[in-house]
Design an enzyme around this catalytic site. Structure first.
Site, mmCIF file in Angstrom:
data_model
loop_
_atom_site.group_PDB
_atom_site.id
_atom_site.type_symbol
_atom_site.label_atom_id
_atom_site.label_comp_id
_atom_site.label_asym_id
_atom_site.label_seq_id
_atom_site.Cartn_x
_atom_site.Cartn_y
_atom_site.Cartn_z
ATOM 1 N N ALA A 66 0.861 -1.177 0.000
ATOM 2 C CA ALA A 66 0.000 0.000 0.000
ATOM 3 C C ALA A 66 0.903 1.235 0.000
ATOM 4 O O ALA A 66 2.062 1.168 0.428
ATOM 5 C CB ALA A 66 -0.892 -0.021 1.233
ATOM 6 N N GLY A 108 0.655 -5.068 1.044
ATOM 7 C CA GLY A 108 -0.563 -5.137 0.235
ATOM 8 C C GLY A 108 -0.317 -5.738 -1.139
ATOM 9 O O GLY A 108 -1.250 -6.260 -1.759
ATOM 10 N N GLU A 111 -0.658 -9.338 -0.541
ATOM 11 C CA GLU A 111 -2.084 -9.579 -0.256
ATOM 12 C C GLU A 111 -2.906 -9.534 -1.544
ATOM 13 O O GLU A 111 -3.830 -10.327 -1.720
ATOM 14 C CB GLU A 111 -2.589 -8.553 0.763
ATOM 15 N N GLU A 131 4.882 -5.049 7.129
ATOM 16 C CA GLU A 131 4.109 -4.025 7.850
ATOM 17 C C GLU A 131 4.612 -3.795 9.272
ATOM 18 O O GLU A 131 4.553 -2.682 9.794
ATOM 19 C CB GLU A 131 2.621 -4.419 7.896
HETATM 20 N N1 CO8 Z 1 4.514 3.211 -0.687
HETATM 21 C C1 CO8 Z 1 4.865 4.382 -1.262
HETATM 22 N N2 CO8 Z 1 5.984 4.544 -1.996
HETATM 23 C C2 CO8 Z 1 6.791 3.476 -2.159
HETATM 24 C C3 CO8 Z 1 6.488 2.227 -1.601
HETATM 25 C C4 CO8 Z 1 5.284 2.107 -0.839
HETATM 26 N N3 CO8 Z 1 4.879 0.940 -0.293
HETATM 27 N N4 CO8 Z 1 7.473 1.358 -1.920
HETATM 28 C C5 CO8 Z 1 8.353 2.041 -2.669
HETATM 29 N N5 CO8 Z 1 7.943 3.322 -2.821
HETATM 30 C C6 CO8 Z 1 8.609 4.400 -3.558
HETATM 31 C C7 CO8 Z 1 9.808 4.953 -2.815
HETATM 32 O O1 CO8 Z 1 9.404 5.888 -1.842
HETATM 33 C C8 CO8 Z 1 10.596 5.554 -3.950
HETATM 34 O O2 CO8 Z 1 9.975 6.764 -4.310
HETATM 35 P P1 CO8 Z 1 10.866 8.120 -4.478
HETATM 36 O O3 CO8 Z 1 11.806 7.786 -5.607
HETATM 37 O O4 CO8 Z 1 9.841 9.143 -4.818
HETATM 38 O O5 CO8 Z 1 11.563 8.312 -3.180
HETATM 39 C C9 CO8 Z 1 10.353 4.585 -5.112
HETATM 40 O O6 CO8 Z 1 9.153 3.884 -4.777
HETATM 41 C C10 CO8 Z 1 11.469 3.569 -5.274
HETATM 42 O O7 CO8 Z 1 11.652 2.905 -4.042
HETATM 43 P P2 CO8 Z 1 13.083 2.763 -3.301
HETATM 44 O O8 CO8 Z 1 13.964 3.892 -3.678
HETATM 45 O O9 CO8 Z 1 12.814 2.519 -1.850
HETATM 46 O O10 CO8 Z 1 13.608 1.434 -4.013
HETATM 47 P P3 CO8 Z 1 14.663 0.385 -3.434
HETATM 48 O O11 CO8 Z 1 14.987 -0.504 -4.580
HETATM 49 O O12 CO8 Z 1 15.774 1.088 -2.733
HETATM 50 O O13 CO8 Z 1 13.852 -0.452 -2.312
HETATM 51 C C11 CO8 Z 1 11.972 -1.669 -1.428
HETATM 52 C C12 CO8 Z 1 12.792 -1.279 -2.686
HETATM 53 C C13 CO8 Z 1 12.796 -2.571 -0.514
HETATM 54 C C14 CO8 Z 1 10.750 -2.452 -1.922
HETATM 55 C C15 CO8 Z 1 11.537 -0.397 -0.660
HETATM 56 O O14 CO8 Z 1 10.972 0.523 -1.583
HETATM 57 C C16 CO8 Z 1 10.533 -0.636 0.417
HETATM 58 O O15 CO8 Z 1 10.886 -1.122 1.470
HETATM 59 N N6 CO8 Z 1 9.259 -0.278 0.168
HETATM 60 C C17 CO8 Z 1 8.211 -0.383 1.168
HETATM 61 C C18 CO8 Z 1 7.788 -1.811 1.363
HETATM 62 C C19 CO8 Z 1 6.731 -1.895 2.422
HETATM 63 O O16 CO8 Z 1 6.939 -1.611 3.570
HETATM 64 N N7 CO8 Z 1 5.510 -2.349 2.029
HETATM 65 C C20 CO8 Z 1 4.397 -2.494 2.929
HETATM 66 C C21 CO8 Z 1 3.577 -1.242 2.958
HETATM 67 S S1 CO8 Z 1 2.284 -1.311 4.177
HETATM 68 C C22 CO8 Z 1 1.067 -2.206 3.439
HETATM 69 O O17 CO8 Z 1 1.191 -2.657 2.338
HETATM 70 C C23 CO8 Z 1 -0.200 -2.383 4.220
HETATM 71 C C24 CO8 Z 1 -1.303 -2.961 3.365
HETATM 72 C C25 CO8 Z 1 -2.633 -2.643 3.981
HETATM 73 C C26 CO8 Z 1 -3.753 -2.915 2.969
HETATM 74 C C27 CO8 Z 1 -5.093 -2.526 3.505
HETATM 75 C C28 CO8 Z 1 -5.480 -1.141 3.081
HETATM 76 C C29 CO8 Z 1 -6.895 -0.829 3.378
#
Ligand code: CO8
Length: 257
Positions: A66, A108, A111, A131
């Protein structure tokens, strides 16, 4: 229909839906999930489409979860009223959906893949429920669907440590149908979709319904559901055609009637 964050490509009898925010690793903002639910429902109603494939744009991610930036300022009320309805709409799609995963399927994103009926992964795909690192837990079915598929102990590790898993690990644990060489996940998923699309559509629909009943009902009730759906198929033209084709040693042509 015009969508901002997804792309829908018709290759009747299959359709491919691509999550299309590659710069943000296809992070699932509210609008994207709403558009996805709209597209899935439209394809579900369309007789020319018999199976859907869901994938992510770019080679880095299916979806990295998400949208954390959008979620950061939410309240319990906005979370309850905002996105869940769209996830439920995706869950209720009758036609089979295949997730084609390359790169990250996190939070997500995983999921969403589990809302699908099969998961095909590229060998570089990475999965997890991170998460816990954000001070929350999975909220779109992760704890429940993982526990029903992988059992308590693997699920606990995934949810409580937030560790990332390889496609091969999850294949061995039974969450992924096939792991294919890097970059071939979409083609493989489309091949399987075309195979399913050749089958009798009503049987496919009821087959999906029967399998999903196993996750929601006690065995006695699930067996009764299967028996009813099985019997119902004997009222279809496709059942007559399928059995006649076998006897006549030809390939059945199914019409969804
Ligand atoms: N949300 C928003 N932006 C994101 C997300 C995300 N989940 N993941 C990556 N991005 C963005 C980064 O902020 C970055 O943007 P910018 O260039 O503008 O800074 C761009 O994508 C590229 O990402 P990275 O530079 O971080 O890329 P890396 O290759 O260094 O890292 C990773 C890749 C490891 C995947 C890293 O991006 C990461 O850890 N992302 C987050 C993963 C995460 O925590 N996911 C879980 C989110 S919580 C969730 O999903 C709850 C679901 C609930 C559903 C129910 C809703 C009602």
């Amino acid at each position: 229909m015009d969508y901002q964050y997804i792309v829908v490509e018709r290759e009747d009898p299959i359709a491919v839906i691509t999550l299309n925010r590659p710069q943000q690793l296809n992070a699932l903002n509210w609008q994207l999930v709403g558009e996805l639910a709209d597209a899935c429902e439209a394809l579900d109603r369309d007789e020319a489409c018999r199976c859907m494939v869901l994938t992510g744009a770019g080679d880095k991610a299916f979806a990295a979860g998400a949208d954390i930036k959008e979620m950061a300022g939410q309240t319990p009320v906005t979370m309850l009223t905002g996105e869940f309805n769209a996830w439920d709409r995706i869950r209720r799609v009758h036609k089979p959906m295949i997730a084609a995963v390359g790169g990250y399927a996190l939070g997500g994103g995983l999921e969403l893949a589990m809302h699908c009926d099969l998961i095909i992964a590229s060998e570089n795909a990475k999965f997890g429920q991170p998460e816990i690192n954000l001070g929350i837990i999975p909220g779109a079915g992760g704890t429940q669907r993982l526990a029903r598929t992988l059992g308590k102990f693997v699920t606990m590790e995934m949810v409580l440590t937030g560790r990332t898993y390889t496609a091969q690990e999850l294949f061995q644990l039974g969450l992924i149908n096939q792991v294919v060489p890097q970059g071939q996940h979409l083609e493989r998923a489309k091949e399987i979709a075309r195979t399913i699309a050749e089958k009798a559509p009503i049987a496919v629909r009821l087959g999906k319904e029967a399998v999903l009943a196993a996750f929601e009902t006690p065995l006695e009730q699930g067996l009764a559901t299967e028996k009813r759906l099985f019997a119902m198929l004997f009222s279809t033209e496709d059942q007559k055609e399928g059995m006649a084709a076998f006897v006549e040693k030809r390939k059945g042509e199914f019409k969804g009637k």
